[in-house]
Design a protein around this motif. Structure first.
Motif, PDB file in Angstrom:
ATOM      1  N   VAL A  95      -0.311  -5.288   1.071  1.00 17.53           N
ATOM      2  CA  VAL A  95       0.719  -5.836   1.954  1.00 17.53           C
ATOM      3  C   VAL A  95       0.464  -5.308   3.353  1.00 17.53           C
ATOM      4  CG1 VAL A  95       2.440  -6.069   0.133  1.00 17.53           C
ATOM      5  CG2 VAL A  95       2.370  -3.982   1.516  1.00 17.53           C
ATOM      6  N   ASN A  96       1.051  -5.962   4.307  1.00 16.65           N
ATOM      7  CA  ASN A  96       0.798  -5.596   5.707  1.00 16.65           C
ATOM      8  C   ASN A  96       1.707  -4.431   6.098  1.00 16.65           C
ATOM      9  OD1 ASN A  96      -0.247  -5.636   8.260  1.00 16.65           O
ATOM     10  ND2 ASN A  96       1.025  -7.343   8.962  1.00 16.65           N
ATOM     11  N   ASP A  97       1.316  -3.222   5.671  1.00 16.93           N
ATOM     12  CA  ASP A  97       2.156  -2.056   5.951  1.00 16.93           C
ATOM     13  C   ASP A  97       1.575  -1.169   7.054  1.00 16.93           C
ATOM     14  OD1 ASP A  97       0.065  -1.394   4.318  1.00 16.93           O
ATOM     15  OD2 ASP A  97       1.228  -0.123   2.970  1.00 16.93           O
ATOM     16  N   ASN A  98       0.507  -1.617   7.694  1.00 13.99           N
ATOM     17  CA  ASN A  98      -0.080  -0.852   8.807  1.00 13.99           C
ATOM     18  C   ASN A  98      -0.154  -1.721  10.059  1.00 13.99           C
ATOM     19  OD1 ASN A  98      -1.246   1.813   7.555  1.00 13.99           O
ATOM     20  ND2 ASN A  98      -1.769   0.171   6.132  1.00 13.99           N
ATOM     21  N   SER A  99       0.351  -1.168  11.157  1.00 20.56           N
ATOM     22  CA  SER A  99       0.205  -1.852  12.443  1.00 20.56           C
ATOM     23  C   SER A  99      -1.153  -1.509  13.033  1.00 20.56           C
ATOM     24  CB  SER A  99       1.297  -1.392  13.416  1.00 20.56           C
ATOM     25  OG  SER A  99       2.571  -1.707  12.919  1.00 20.56           O
ATOM     26  N   ASP A 112      -7.519  -0.256  15.663  1.00 24.33           N
ATOM     27  CA  ASP A 112      -7.883  -0.364  14.238  1.00 24.33           C
ATOM     28  C   ASP A 112      -6.635  -0.600  13.413  1.00 24.33           C
ATOM     29  OD1 ASP A 112     -10.691  -0.061  14.167  1.00 24.33           O
ATOM     30  OD2 ASP A 112     -10.439   2.073  14.636  1.00 24.33           O
ATOM     31  N   ASP A 113      -6.820  -1.324  12.314  1.00 22.65           N
ATOM     32  CA  ASP A 113      -5.723  -1.633  11.405  1.00 22.65           C
ATOM     33  C   ASP A 113      -6.200  -1.261  10.004  1.00 22.65           C
ATOM     34  OD1 ASP A 113      -3.251  -4.107  11.331  1.00 22.65           O
ATOM     35  OD2 ASP A 113      -4.054  -3.162   9.531  1.00 22.65           O
ATOM     36  N   ALA A 114      -5.462  -0.383   9.333  1.00 22.93           N
ATOM     37  CA  ALA A 114      -5.929   0.197   8.075  1.00 22.93           C
ATOM     38  C   ALA A 114      -5.792  -0.735   6.878  1.00 22.93           C
ATOM     39  CB  ALA A 114      -5.169   1.514   7.805  1.00 22.93           C
TER      40      ALA A 114
END
Ligand SMILES: [Ca+2]
Ligand SMILES: [Ca+2]
Ligand SMILES: [Ca+2]
Length: 134
Positions: free
Chosen positions: A11-15, A43-45
């Motif tokens: 899920v998109n939990d990192n900005s 960077d996006d994890a």
């Protein structure tokens, strides 16, 4: 005995995170159009479905003197600069990911415009008269 396979979905939990909070650069007022002032990076994890970063300028770019490459993060000169009119800019740059919903973060880009000698000295009035009594 049983084998249990568990697949974790991302899920998109990192900005996106910029590698600097504040970027600074100096550019000459006679810089040619298209010249790269500096390059921002973020960077996006997360995994590929929510880690593709796109950059945009969201503040401080009145009159659009600068552009940013949405993929590469290169801030470029888009208009002729004039230090005698505007000697510096403070841009707010946004990094947004492709998740749903999207996440984003921002950074500050300070650009100082450096002087070149592009103005000749001017007399403050065109005609000077004096009266000499003899
Ligand atoms: Ca993300
Ligand atoms: Ca994630
Ligand atoms: Ca100048």
């Amino acid at each position: 005995m049983a084998t249990v396979n568990i697949n974790l979905t991302d899920v998109n939990d990192n900005s996106p995170i910029f590698n600097q909070d504040i970027y600074s650069a100096v550019i000459s007022e006679d810089a040619e159009l298209g010249k790269t002032v500096l390059t921002v990076m973020a960077d996006d994890a997360d995994g590929p479905s929510s880690n593709q970063v796109r950059f945009s300028i969201i503040d401080g770019n009145q009159g659009s003197p600068f552009t940013i490459d949405p993929i590469r993060g290169e801030v470029k000169v888009a208009r002729q600069l004039d230090r005698e009119k505007t000697s510096g800019y403070t841009l707010t740059v946004l990094a947004s990911d492709n998740g749903s919903p999207a996440r984003s973060s921002s950074a500050t880009v300070n650009i100082d415009v450096s002087d070149i000698n592009d103005n000749p000295p001017l007399f403050s009035q065109a005609n000077y008269s004096i009266i000499i009594q003899v």
